[in-house]
Write a protein that holds these residues in place. Sequence first.
Motif, short mmCIF file in Angstrom:
data_model
loop_
_atom_site.label_atom_id
_atom_site.label_comp_id
_atom_site.label_asym_id
_atom_site.label_seq_id
_atom_site.Cartn_x
_atom_site.Cartn_y
_atom_site.Cartn_z
N GLY A 1 11.89 7.79 13.81
CA GLY A 1 11.93 8.14 11.99
C GLY A 1 11.79 6.32 10.78
O GLY A 1 12.15 6.52 10.29
N LEU A 2 11.17 5.59 11.61
CA LEU A 2 11.02 4.26 10.95
C LEU A 2 9.53 4.49 10.25
O LEU A 2 9.24 3.42 9.31
CB LEU A 2 11.08 2.86 11.98
CG LEU A 2 11.79 2.54 12.07
CD1 LEU A 2 12.23 2.41 13.57
CD2 LEU A 2 13.19 2.12 11.59
N LEU A 3 8.60 5.61 9.72
CA LEU A 3 7.81 5.61 9.69
C LEU A 3 7.30 7.17 9.06
O LEU A 3 7.97 7.73 10.34
CB LEU A 3 6.90 4.83 10.23
CG LEU A 3 5.20 4.44 9.73
CD1 LEU A 3 5.49 3.33 8.55
CD2 LEU A 3 4.15 3.78 10.77
N GLU A 4 6.69 7.30 8.42
CA GLU A 4 6.35 8.66 8.00
C GLU A 4 4.99 8.58 8.72
O GLU A 4 3.95 7.92 7.94
CB GLU A 4 5.95 9.16 6.26
CG GLU A 4 8.38 9.10 6.34
CD GLU A 4 8.26 8.90 4.55
OE1 GLU A 4 7.95 8.89 4.76
OE2 GLU A 4 9.54 8.54 4.37
N THR A 5 4.69 9.52 8.54
CA THR A 5 3.08 10.29 8.85
C THR A 5 3.14 11.09 7.56
O THR A 5 3.53 12.17 7.54
CB THR A 5 1.97 11.06 9.87
OG1 THR A 5 1.12 10.84 9.82
CG2 THR A 5 3.00 11.68 10.16
N THR A 6 1.95 10.92 7.16
CA THR A 6 1.54 11.91 5.56
C THR A 6 0.59 12.26 5.66
O THR A 6 0.10 14.08 5.29
CB THR A 6 1.04 11.17 4.06
OG1 THR A 6 -0.44 9.96 4.96
CG2 THR A 6 1.73 10.10 3.80
N SER A 7 -0.13 12.65 6.78
CA SER A 7 -1.49 13.26 7.34
C SER A 7 -2.33 13.06 8.44
O SER A 7 -1.91 11.75 8.66
CB SER A 7 -2.99 13.45 6.11
OG SER A 7 -2.92 12.47 5.92
N PRO A 8 -3.14 13.74 9.29
CA PRO A 8 -3.49 13.14 10.54
C PRO A 8 -3.77 11.39 10.52
O PRO A 8 -4.72 11.33 9.66
CB PRO A 8 -4.21 13.87 10.61
CG PRO A 8 -4.07 15.35 10.82
CD PRO A 8 -3.28 14.46 9.28
N GLY A 9 -3.58 10.98 10.88
CA GLY A 9 -4.47 9.49 10.80
C GLY A 9 -3.56 8.74 10.35
O GLY A 9 -3.86 6.84 9.52
N ARG A 10 -2.60 8.83 8.74
CA ARG A 10 -2.20 8.24 7.54
C ARG A 10 -0.50 7.56 7.65
O ARG A 10 -0.16 9.16 8.32
CB ARG A 10 -2.30 8.75 6.55
CG ARG A 10 -3.67 8.98 6.30
CD ARG A 10 -4.37 9.08 4.57
NE ARG A 10 -4.80 7.49 4.36
CZ ARG A 10 -5.36 6.67 4.07
NH1 ARG A 10 -6.44 6.72 4.64
NH2 ARG A 10 -5.20 5.74 3.01
N CYS B 1 0.97 -1.04 -0.29
CA CYS B 1 -0.03 0.10 -0.11
C CYS B 1 0.90 1.19 -0.13
O CYS B 1 1.46 1.55 0.21
CB CYS B 1 -0.94 0.30 1.03
SG CYS B 1 -2.19 -1.06 1.34
N ASP B 2 0.53 2.22 -0.89
CA ASP B 2 1.35 3.86 -0.55
C ASP B 2 0.69 4.45 0.47
O ASP B 2 2.21 4.50 1.07
CB ASP B 2 0.31 4.71 -1.51
CG ASP B 2 0.94 3.78 -2.43
OD1 ASP B 2 1.29 3.76 -3.05
OD2 ASP B 2 -0.14 5.30 -3.94
N ASP B 3 0.11 3.56 1.40
CA ASP B 3 0.02 4.14 2.67
C ASP B 3 -1.39 3.12 3.26
O ASP B 3 -2.13 3.49 3.14
CB ASP B 3 -0.20 5.60 3.15
CG ASP B 3 -1.70 6.50 2.81
OD1 ASP B 3 -2.10 5.22 2.24
OD2 ASP B 3 -1.63 7.76 2.66
N LEU B 4 -1.53 3.86 4.82
CA LEU B 4 -2.13 2.58 5.54
C LEU B 4 -3.17 4.29 6.85
O LEU B 4 -2.46 4.94 7.21
CB LEU B 4 -1.98 1.54 6.74
CG LEU B 4 -1.82 0.66 6.11
CD1 LEU B 4 -1.17 -0.78 6.93
CD2 LEU B 4 -2.54 0.44 5.34
N SER B 5 -4.19 4.24 6.53
CA SER B 5 -4.39 4.90 7.74
C SER B 5 -4.61 3.63 9.27
O SER B 5 -4.27 3.27 8.60
CB SER B 5 -6.28 4.66 7.58
OG SER B 5 -7.32 3.27 7.64
N SER B 6 -5.18 4.82 10.20
CA SER B 6 -5.35 4.33 11.65
C SER B 6 -5.77 2.68 11.60
O SER B 6 -5.72 2.14 11.96
CB SER B 6 -5.50 5.26 12.39
OG SER B 6 -6.54 5.53 12.59
N ASP B 7 -7.42 2.89 10.29
CA ASP B 7 -7.90 1.50 10.99
C ASP B 7 -7.57 0.66 9.87
O ASP B 7 -7.58 -0.85 11.06
CB ASP B 7 -9.22 2.11 9.85
CG ASP B 7 -10.15 2.92 10.80
OD1 ASP B 7 -10.27 2.53 12.51
OD2 ASP B 7 -11.15 3.36 10.89
N GLY B 8 -6.82 1.13 8.96
CA GLY B 8 -6.15 -0.19 8.70
C GLY B 8 -4.87 -0.48 9.19
O GLY B 8 -5.16 -2.10 8.74
N ALA B 9 -4.16 -0.07 9.91
CA ALA B 9 -2.77 -0.84 11.13
C ALA B 9 -3.77 -0.92 11.46
O ALA B 9 -3.32 -2.31 12.12
CB ALA B 9 -2.59 0.41 11.47
#
Length: 820
Positions: free
Chosen positions: A425-434, A395-403
């Motif tokens: 620094g092991l994960l990036e946040t693209t927007s709140p909750g993603r 996936c390009d990214d995951l929502s908090s629900d997907g996670a």
Amino acid sequence: MTSQAGAGESVESSSPRALFAARFSVLFAAAGQPTLRSVVDAANARMRAARARGEVGKATIQRVSDWRVGRSVPARFESLTPVLLTLMDMARRAGTPLPAALTSLSDWRALWKDAASSAAASTAVPHQLPRAIADFTGRDEVAERLSAQLIAASPTAVAVGVITGMGGIGKTALAIRVAHHIRDRYPDGQLYIDLRGAGDNPAEPFDVIGDFLRDLGVGEGAIPATLTARTAYLRSVLDGKSLLLVLDNAADAAQVKPMLPGSAGCAVLITSRVALPELAGAIPVPLGGMTPEEAAALFGKIVGKERAAAEPAAVTRIVSHCGALPLAIRIAGARLAHRPGWTLASMAERLADEQQRLTALRAGEVSVEAAFQLSYDQLDPEHRRAFGRLAAPDCDDLSSDGAAAVLGVSAHDAEEICETLVNLGLLETTSPGRYRYHDLVRLFALRRIGDPIDDVVVDLLDYYLATMKALNIVINPGTTLPAQLAATRWSDTTFPDVITGFLWFFGERRNLIALSRQAARLGGHSVDLMADIALAATESAEGPHTPDLSAALTSVLDAAIRTGNPRAQQRLHIALGAGLAMTLVGYQVSRDHLISAFPADGPPASPRLAGSAAVARLSICWMDGTTAEVAHQYEECLRYAEQTGDPLVGFGADYFAGYSFLWIGAAEAAYTAAQRAHAMARKAGMLHFEAGCLSLLGSAVFDTGRGSRAAAVSLCAKGVQLAGQSGARSIQGWTRMLLARACLLAGDPAAAETAAREAIIAAEWGGRGIEGRSLLMLAAALRETGRADEAHFALQQARAVIEEADIAISPWERGLLAGG
């Protein structure tokens, strides 16, 4: 032993610090000149065994080396004792006799005390910044802004800048760049320390402050013996000074807080892999990857501009495989710089293999994987498991629900876990909750996943299917489709309204495409789940009619055929056939799918799924049929609607019968079916379908002559307005295309041109059927306004799209196509 004694006597007239260093060196010689590492490791083990107080500084290679040459004296005798005892043990094992002066701890204490007390205050101004990086590239705007902010804040407060980001992103390089740029603003010096925060042995504030005080000329005897006292003393020493501190690689805020000056005039630059929100008033500088242009420029500086210019395509591939990570680019560039016989294309080829990419990004003892490992080592078992599992889905990214679905925890707990990984620094946040991985970090994580990837993907697809059921329930009130789909464990998703549901789908569409392809590769239960997701997507009014989603689901169908999965085959054939048919795209492919869904030796279809397929056939049967055949297919759909009691099947029968009658020229039948469909959509509150019904009614008014042209255009315009309010995207292009048709028939080519152009823009979501037909309307409108050249070009474009996508068009539209 004579030479050792002579060495000791020759410095009797020297300073106490020099005498201390000489005696210390003699003890090293007696121990057989052991390596600094062996001495430090043994001394620290002795200290741990003795349970020394936390404020007693650990032995380090640098510190013991400094004692040996006289650069410094231990801050506390307790720090020296384990080292002395270690060297004495080594000397005894080597069989070297030691004089009493070298074995008496009381003599050593006296010598240490004299050396510490007599340390003269140095007048030197510290200039400890590491060398500036000659090939520093990019980050110009960030560097200038941070420099200006630090300079502006220094006169009135302690200016603190905090540069954060993942390992290898270039935090230290930026900090050193900024420090050199502003160093002249701080005439009292620059202090630099690597705090080793990313490793398992971070620097102790007690020791760092002691070193700072020595560097600032404080005598050993004056340096306090507790951390609290040292912090206060450092602030006193720095009071009134203009000095720059660079605290590199900080572990956390607790590590750096004791080192911060207390009064204005000084500036502090901190780098860390974790965010430090506890530092009130600090200037945050979260650092991301380089731009493609910056990455290519850096690579060119390393390998040579001429060499890079000779293979620009390879440069682009290399920096892309490096994820624009400066450390990775430097390693790839360094390997090539030392291998002039290699082509850049050969390196690009090596990096193209995801299984070997991290291995290839290694140069000597420096590697991308080692940089990531430092952060990974700080994770507890729960976060290590999460770090691996979250990397499994493509996936390009995951929502908090997907996670949450992937991790088997609540959305709240999943978000907290993800935020911890972001802080490291092991994960990036693209927007709140993603959340998303850097490409190289994901490869690193996949090497550490402890569970089968297909199990993780099934957990995520379970969430997507459950959420698609919830989407269908809110979009299509009364639908019975969810009961036809696989049971799911996830049950936490509901949508408060249709627009919220559509927005969720639009946000997850790219993930659904990626997961379709991954399910096709993995096979098994993931194919069953993806088949049901495809059915749910088709009935959401935003189904698989766009080329990318259609191609991805076709790969899942291929997997179902390859593995002998008739259930998934049937559902995917229905989903693909209906998705294409309902937007009049790929007529032949659509018909083949709908036929293949019900082979003679295949599984029996439930009335509900058979009804969906019948409605899809209704939407395209006019292409090769007659009004009677459309009426026959319409009656079959109505029977399925009655048998299933599903209002969507009944609505679909009226709605698509109306359009089929319209396209074949049976205007009265189209008008009657459109009225029935509109009444049902309005009663159920299905705005997206009501919009389509208004456009259908407006079109039928023209063909029946039941109302004025203005009334017909008004109905189509209301359809456009309602489509915009509905939240659905595909219907917006459809209604605009029909408004263009209405304006053409009403003799208003200017309005038709506007509507057609808007429809072409909206075709991004509505599919190529809308694009081709809207281009056709545009060509006709341009021709009516006398713009022959523009009309000819639009007609060429329309013809190309219609032929390529096998778009079904009506006799009237075929006349427009031939009219060019």
